[in-house]
Structures are given as structure tokens and as C-alpha cells.
Write a protein that holds these residues in place. Sequence first.
Motif, PDB file in Angstrom:
ATOM      1  N   CYS A   1       3.644   8.924 -13.952  1.00 14.66           N
ATOM      2  CA  CYS A   1       3.452   9.388 -12.568  1.00 14.66           C
ATOM      3  C   CYS A   1       2.130  10.136 -12.397  1.00 14.66           C
ATOM      4  O   CYS A   1       1.681  10.341 -11.272  1.00 14.66           O
TER       5      CYS A   1
ATOM      6  N   GLY B   1       6.678   2.379 -15.752  1.00 14.49           N
ATOM      7  CA  GLY B   1       6.979   3.316 -14.681  1.00 14.49           C
ATOM      8  C   GLY B   1       6.147   3.123 -13.425  1.00 14.49           C
ATOM      9  O   GLY B   1       6.691   2.908 -12.342  1.00 14.49           O
ATOM     10  N   PRO B   2       4.821   3.213 -13.543  1.00 16.26           N
ATOM     11  CA  PRO B   2       3.998   3.101 -12.343  1.00 16.26           C
ATOM     12  C   PRO B   2       4.195   1.778 -11.612  1.00 16.26           C
ATOM     13  O   PRO B   2       4.259   1.740 -10.389  1.00 16.26           O
TER      14      PRO B   2
ATOM     15  N   MET C   1       6.871  -0.032 -11.688  1.00 14.19           N
ATOM     16  CA  MET C   1       8.202  -0.046 -11.101  1.00 14.19           C
ATOM     17  C   MET C   1       8.214   0.704  -9.779  1.00 14.19           C
ATOM     18  O   MET C   1       8.713   0.205  -8.772  1.00 14.19           O
ATOM     19  N   GLU C   2       7.650   1.889  -9.785  1.00 12.87           N
ATOM     20  CA  GLU C   2       7.633   2.697  -8.567  1.00 12.87           C
ATOM     21  C   GLU C   2       6.859   1.993  -7.458  1.00 12.87           C
ATOM     22  O   GLU C   2       7.335   1.850  -6.339  1.00 12.87           O
ATOM     23  N   GLU C   3       5.656   1.527  -7.831  1.00 12.80           N
ATOM     24  CA  GLU C   3       4.797   0.886  -6.834  1.00 12.80           C
ATOM     25  C   GLU C   3       5.494  -0.317  -6.206  1.00 12.80           C
ATOM     26  O   GLU C   3       5.543  -0.456  -4.982  1.00 12.80           O
TER      27      GLU C   3
ATOM     28  N   PHE D   1       8.696  -1.047  -6.194  1.00 13.83           N
ATOM     29  CA  PHE D   1       9.913  -0.708  -5.467  1.00 13.83           C
ATOM     30  C   PHE D   1       9.570  -0.225  -4.055  1.00 13.83           C
ATOM     31  O   PHE D   1      10.128  -0.686  -3.070  1.00 13.83           O
ATOM     32  N   ARG D   2       8.620   0.696  -3.990  1.00 14.83           N
ATOM     33  CA  ARG D   2       8.285   1.240  -2.674  1.00 14.83           C
ATOM     34  C   ARG D   2       7.719   0.175  -1.761  1.00 14.83           C
ATOM     35  O   ARG D   2       8.015   0.120  -0.575  1.00 14.83           O
ATOM     36  N   ARG D   3       6.905  -0.707  -2.358  1.00 11.21           N
ATOM     37  CA  ARG D   3       6.311  -1.762  -1.529  1.00 11.21           C
ATOM     38  C   ARG D   3       7.379  -2.752  -1.067  1.00 11.21           C
ATOM     39  O   ARG D   3       7.395  -3.171   0.082  1.00 11.21           O
TER      40      ARG D   3
END
Lengths: 151, 501, 328
Positions: B181, B443-444, B446-448, B450-452
Motif C-alpha cells: 500500500c 496487493g497493489p 488486487m486493490e487497484e 477491485f476498485r476499478r
Amino acid sequence: MRNPKDFWAGLLFLGIGGAFIAVALAGGYELGSARRMGPGYFPVWLGGGLSLTGLMLAWRGLATSGAPIGRWALMPLGLVTLGTILFGLIVNVAGLAPAIVVLVLLAAFASIHFRVSQAIALAVGLAAISVLVFIKGLGITVPVMPHVLGY
Amino acid sequence: MDIINNLMIGFATALSPANLAYCFMGVLLGTLIGVLPGIGPVSAIAMLLPATYALPPVASLIMLAGIYYGAQYGGSTTAILINLPGESASVVTTLDGHQMARQGRAGVALATAALASFFAGTIATLILALFAPPLATLALKFNSHEYFSLMVLGLVGSIVLASGSLLKGVGMVFLGLLLGCVGTDVETAKERFTFGIPELSDGFGFVILAMGIFGLGEVIRNLEDQRVREVVSRKIAGLMPTRTDLKRMIGSSVRGTALGSVLGVLPGGGAVLASFAAYSLESRVAKPPEGFGNGAIEGVAAPEAANNAGAQTSFIPMLTLGIPSNPVMALMIGAMLIQGIQPGPLVIQQQPGLFWGIIASMWIGNMMLLVLNLPLVGMWARVITAPYHLLYPAILVFSAIGVLTISNKEVDVYFMALFGVLGYVFAKLECEPAPLLLAFILGPMMEENFRRAMQLSQGDPTSFLTRPISATLLVIAVLGLLTAISPAISRKREEAFKEQP
Amino acid sequence: MPNPHKLACVTLAVLSLGMATAASAAYPEKPITLIVPFSPGGASDQAARALAAATSARLGANQIIVVNKDGAGGLIGSSEVYKAKPDGYTLLLARVATHTTVPAVREVPYDPMNWAVLGMLETNPVTCATSKDKPYKTFKELIAAIKASPEKITYSSAGPGTILHLAAVMLIEKSKIGDPQKIATHIPYKGGGPAALAAVKGEVDFVCQSYNEMSAHIKSGALRALIVLGNERLADVPDAPTSKELGIDGMEIAVGWSGLMGPPGMDPEAVKFWVSLLGEVKNNKAWQDGVKRLGSVPSIWSPAETVSFMKNALEKMKQIAKELGIKL
């Protein structure tokens, strides 16, 4: 405490997880919602997960038995870390060769087989090889030596 | 048959004396540079790129491709010998490869890596020749939803990577995700956990993290009780794999190649997953007598095969669609443009000699790697039998320079020192770092994604299940998780990962 | 903290007091470091390497050495050059991001207008494109679709405040169909490559980006160029109309560019040397062809022209960012 490895690993996780949450909240990273996550959402949940895992681990460390951690090699730890940091401080200012000499001499001192003459020979040898390979061969742009010596 | 014709064209191009020479030079230079810790394929290609400008297009690309897999192979050598992973793909190779080296089986480990890579290279060349266009469309089917689900699957696999305690493995995964993160948030451009340090605005470099935790941490740990423990077994227990070794390698290489070939096609993230995924799969399927993490030959063969297969199939979206699936391919596209070649579907039609020539040269290059490296195995294996007090200062010097060359920033050296301390602490507390590293990569992304994905589907979470590829991946992930936490299996898992002595 | 470089220089100067010959040597007397504040393989890296190649014959032993120092949207490499000794041996491959878009939306650790500007090198006109499978055949159809279904049409960018984002917002604003930040949905990606790829896959409806970053997809037909921002059509996509032709003025500042700059107060000898050398490169056919092959427009401008262009672009971008409330 009967299983120090688990216990301290747990505390380490708890501390790091808590620190991430604290920084995220103090820095005002918006949380948002699961549908529209803000920059704080992911790290705060992860920090919570890490802290929780840490708690469980620390509790297990208290409840179960395990091997002791053993002696910490503080001397090698300090010397290797210090040597590496000094390398970074010196390399762009004075040059690759002195940076290597400092790193090698400090690091070599951590060994029980340390001998001054051998360490110096190793430092000079590694410096020479590295200058040849990285600066002459691969063309990375760091100075070789301090300018005063006029390379 | 078309394919035979095409390969004939390819070999005719690749086997010309000049192209053979360039291929050899690329492979040789790549291996030599890749052996230096911290210098992976991207740095190697960026450094040597100007040297290829003057060459004809085909020769230049053949040489660059040679540098690419040469550097990748060289990276495995350092991973096995001194526990220094020079790039993401070789992290898993350290797990069993370095253990083999410590047991005096460095030669066998290196030979295994070479043979598995060659095997994977051969198969991947065939796959490339037969299925390039259909596989390329797979790259286009992977959108944010699919990437998220793939990352979830990868994360489940990462927990399996943890030997020893499951709880510690989970903790390391969380820690890896958190470290990922650090840096600028993609969606809002807000800087997170950077403390105003500009060098942190892109997060920690993977190689820096890996070299600190694995390389430096290992050096410090080895200096701990020097009187008691000999770091590496002095006697070399055979250089070449025995018949039993070879037998054990085959299945692993096949599975690794299959996984690597598919994952390599996916731009951004696929190829880095290949070696991790292969190792996770292997730890489910194979049953080495010594257990994974203790020098199992399967744990070297599978990720090395996956890695090499992925490296080759990552050429598919680049050559057929003009899509770079990793930074190396972005550099290759730049090189092609400079040579006046427009990567994309037209390359196959307009420049068959070039397209098939590169494919054929990959196989030739892999063969050269094998011929080049098998004789060197003995030499490398001897290198690490050198007295450790002479070896480790050299490891530190090359690590520091390697990290410095990544983006010419001395702060990276400080970060590496910091992660060295962390690596030593992990070693003392018996926390396995491999899951942390995989989570850090995943991680990065996955987050990116998911949010998109949520943004693109107007906040509808069921969209992950209504898309077939995404749903399939999630189902596999859930099944994997269930077997990981079900007690019967986890007991077996603990058996498979006997605590290290 | 005492500057060790300076200390070393003073010592050197004292040591060599008697030998004044060194001072008379002409610039350049050693290799020149050209810092590219982005990673290898991108448009800025290509521009730097093209310049290095074009000047290599003329510079002889004192070549340009290209060093990639990426990070923080180009700020790390740029601030390093800004603080470097202005002796002409450390130069920056300046980009639209380092000197226009990023300073327009956030604080940067240098004054974007206070540089030794040596000249523009190349420009990268921005085109807006859509996947071949999307129904929009022209820019007008795209705008009509945005108007017809607010918030449903998406576009990708390399992050908030990048030229990809600002160009799209400006275009929608000037089309006067509604709140430019609401009516179409902005989807940021990690970099220009993934942003273009998202448009190829059809995950987003359109993307506005420098043509050179998308030339492969446009030439292969995977992307359809709808509009070229600015006043001149592109030779590679002769059918795509310019924004000016479509009656949208003022879009010419939404253009990618690479320029050559040195730290403020750079040695005038070195500045003169570079301005005249760039004049030679301008007519170098091999350089021109190389730049064109990469999908860029060779544009070596004088320092004065470059500065006035930068000033105008920075002011307008700042104004737009302010009007739209884009602040990072």
C-alpha cells in the motif's frame, strides 16, 4: 511466556498493523465504502487483519510451548546494516571505490575469521573488480573516487 | 502443414551465421549480467539496448530476446547459490534451490534449473508457433474483474507457500499487502505511508525488498553462530542430477510449463505469478521425501520451468497485438519501433521471417543456454564452497551496487539495509518471507483492479460472479482456501513443511 | 550540511592554482549526463536516446549518457537536475508532466519556469480513440453518446491530473454538454500503457493520449482515432479531424512534449553550445526519421519559442485545473 517466537512475532504484527491504521487515520485517508473504496479502506482493513493475527499469535505464544529465540547476533546485524547505509551515503559523494572499501571492512569485521590484511586485500580487490565491471563495463554513472584524487 | 513451413522460415532466419552469433552474444551477455545480484532482465536490456541500435532488425531482436532469457537464467544462479533473488521470478527458486546448495547439491540445483528451463523453453516455443493468435485473445479477455479474481487466487496460493505455522503465514500475507500500500494511490493520486519522502511515492521496489529480506537477512543470520555452523556443506554431493532426480523433475517441469505458458500471456501480473503459482501447485501435487523448503528438486524444477515458459509466452501479446505484458516487452516494443517495425497483427503477415525467426531463435537460445551453463555448473558450485568470510562481503557489495543500478537512487540502498534487519528478525522468529513477497506483488494490483471493477460496474459486487472467467477463478480460490484451512489437509501440509532443523 | 562536492572542488582548485590551462578547455570536456525522469521504454526515454544517437558523432568522446531516474511522476529526476551543479554536465529530458500538468495540479519542489531552457525536441499530439468494436465512428457521435447517457461513458487515464485526464476533461468542457467531471466517468490506470490497453479491450469507451503511445493499436486497427487535438492533422491518421476543424479552439496546449533543459543559472557557454547543436540536430534526417517512426513530431524550437509555449500552456492548465477544482 512459553513460546517466545510466536509471542514476539505476534507483538511485531500487532505493532505494525496498529501503526498502519494510526498513520492512515491520522493522515486523513478517506475510507469510503466497499462499493466505492477510498484510499484508506484497504490499508485500514489490512491493518486490522494483521493486528488480529498478531493478537492470536501472541496469545498462542503464551498458551503453547516452543523453542527459545536464541542469541541475537547484534554485532553482525549492526555492522552489516551500518556498512550498507554508509555505502549509500558515500557512493555518490566520494565514489564507488571508497564506498566498497568501507562496506567490506565494516562487514568483514563481523566475522570471527577477521584478519586486517585479508580484509584490506578483499576490499581493494572487490573495489577494483566492481569499478571494472560496473563503471567501465556496464557504464553506470557513479564516480569512481573522490575528485581530489583526480581520476 | 503451415506450421512446419513457418518454422522452416524461422529456422532459416535464425540459423544464419550472423543471427546465430547475435543470439549467442545475447544469451552470454544476459547470463553474465543476470548473475550479478539485483540486475534482472529489465536492467540488463536497458543497459545493452544501445548496443543493438546498429544491428539489422531481426538480429537486434534476436539478441535482445537472448539477453532477456539469459538474464533470467543468470538470476536463478544467484538465487540458488547465495539466496539473492534478483527479480520476482527467482524468489521461489531460493526456497528449495538455496537449501539444495547448502546441502552440497548446488550443482544439481543449477543443472535442474537449466534443464527445466530448457524443457519449458522447447514446449513454449511450440506453443508460440501453434497457438499465438488464439492465446493473444486471452490477453484481451482479462479485464479488471478477471485480474482481481486472479489475484485472489494467487493470494490463496501464497498462504500455501508458508511452511511452518499457518497463522504466521497469514500474518506475513497481511504484512506484504500492507507494504504494497505504500506509495501513490492509483485512483486518487493520494500518497499513502510515504511520510513526504518523494522516493517512496512509487512504493518500495520489489527487488529491494526481496534482496534485503532474503539476501541481507540471510548473511546476518549466517554470521550468528559461526563457530557452530558451517554455512554451506563443503563437500559437493554430485554435480549432475541422478536418474531419480530426473524422474522427479519431469512431472514438475510439465506442470510448471503449462501454468507458466498460460499466465505469461496475461499482461501486467501474469508472468510474475507464474513461478509462485507453479510452486504452490507443486506443493499440493508432488510429495518429495524431504518436503518442500528443505531442498526438494521439484521446488526448483517447477518454478524455473514456469518462469521460462512465461517469459516466452509473454512475447505473444507483444508480437501479435503490440501489447507489452511487462517492462521488458515495453523495451522490446521501443526497440522494434526504432528499427521501423510496428508490433501488432501485421508483423506475422508482413514480416514472417522476423516473427518466426524470433520464435525459432528462442529455442536455439535456450539450447545455447543449456550448453553454456551446464559446463559452468561445476565452477559455480565451487564458488560457494569458498570460505564464507570471504564470500559474504562480496555478496553485500554486489547487492548494494545492484540495488543502486535499478533506478540510480541511493535511498534504495538504505531501504535494502532496513529490510535486511527485518529479514533477520523474521528469520529469528521463524516467519517465512515468501508469502510476504507474493502478497507485496499482488496487493497493489488486487486493490487497484477491485476498485476499478467496482467503479466500472457501478458498484455491483455480483459482477465478479456473472463474468465466467472471473467466477471460475474465484471458485478455484474458494476451493483452495477450504482445503488449506480444513484440518485434515493442514495436518498434511504441516507434514510437508517440516520445520527446518 | 557542507557540500562535499564543493569541498572537493575547492581543494582541487587550490591544488591546481598554478595550472590555469584546465579552465580554457572548451565545453564539453567530459560526458554529459541526461536524466530521464521516467522509466526506460517510454516516450521520454525514446526522445532522450534519439537525441543521444543524433549527437554522438558530433560529441565524440564526450557522449550523452542517458540515466533513467523515475519516480513520483517525474518529480524525483527533475528536482535532482534542478539542484545539480549548473555546469552543463547534468541535463534534464523535460516532459509535459514535469513542467506543465503536474505543476498545474500540485506543489512541485522547483519552479517550472525557472530553468535553463535549451529547446523543445519533439511534440506528441494527443488523439482520442475508441475500440474498433465501439459504435462511435466520429467524435460527434461520441459526444452525443456522452450527452445521451450521463455518467455511463467511461474514459481511461494514467491517473488524476495527467495529460490524459486533463485533455479529456478539457475536451468535454469545451463541448458544453454538462459538468465535464461528472457527465463522463474517469477511470484511472497505472500508467499510459494500461490506459491505452483498456480502450483496446473495450473496458473503457475512449482514451485521449499522445498518438505515439497508441500508434501500434491505431495502425493495427484495434483503436479508431476520432480526433487529433490541436490545429494540424497527423500524417499517420490523415482521416481524423483536428479539434480546431470541429470548432473547438484552444486544445493545442493539450499536447505531449519533450524538451531539453539544464539547471537554473547554467553556464552560458554550455547553453550556447546546446542551442547551436540542437540547430544542427533539427536538420539531421536520420533523427527526424527516427522520431517520426516512433510516432512523434520532430519539433526543435528555439529557447524563446519553447519558453513562451511553456508559459502559455502552464498558465492555461493552471486555470483549467482551478476552474474544475482539480487539486492534488
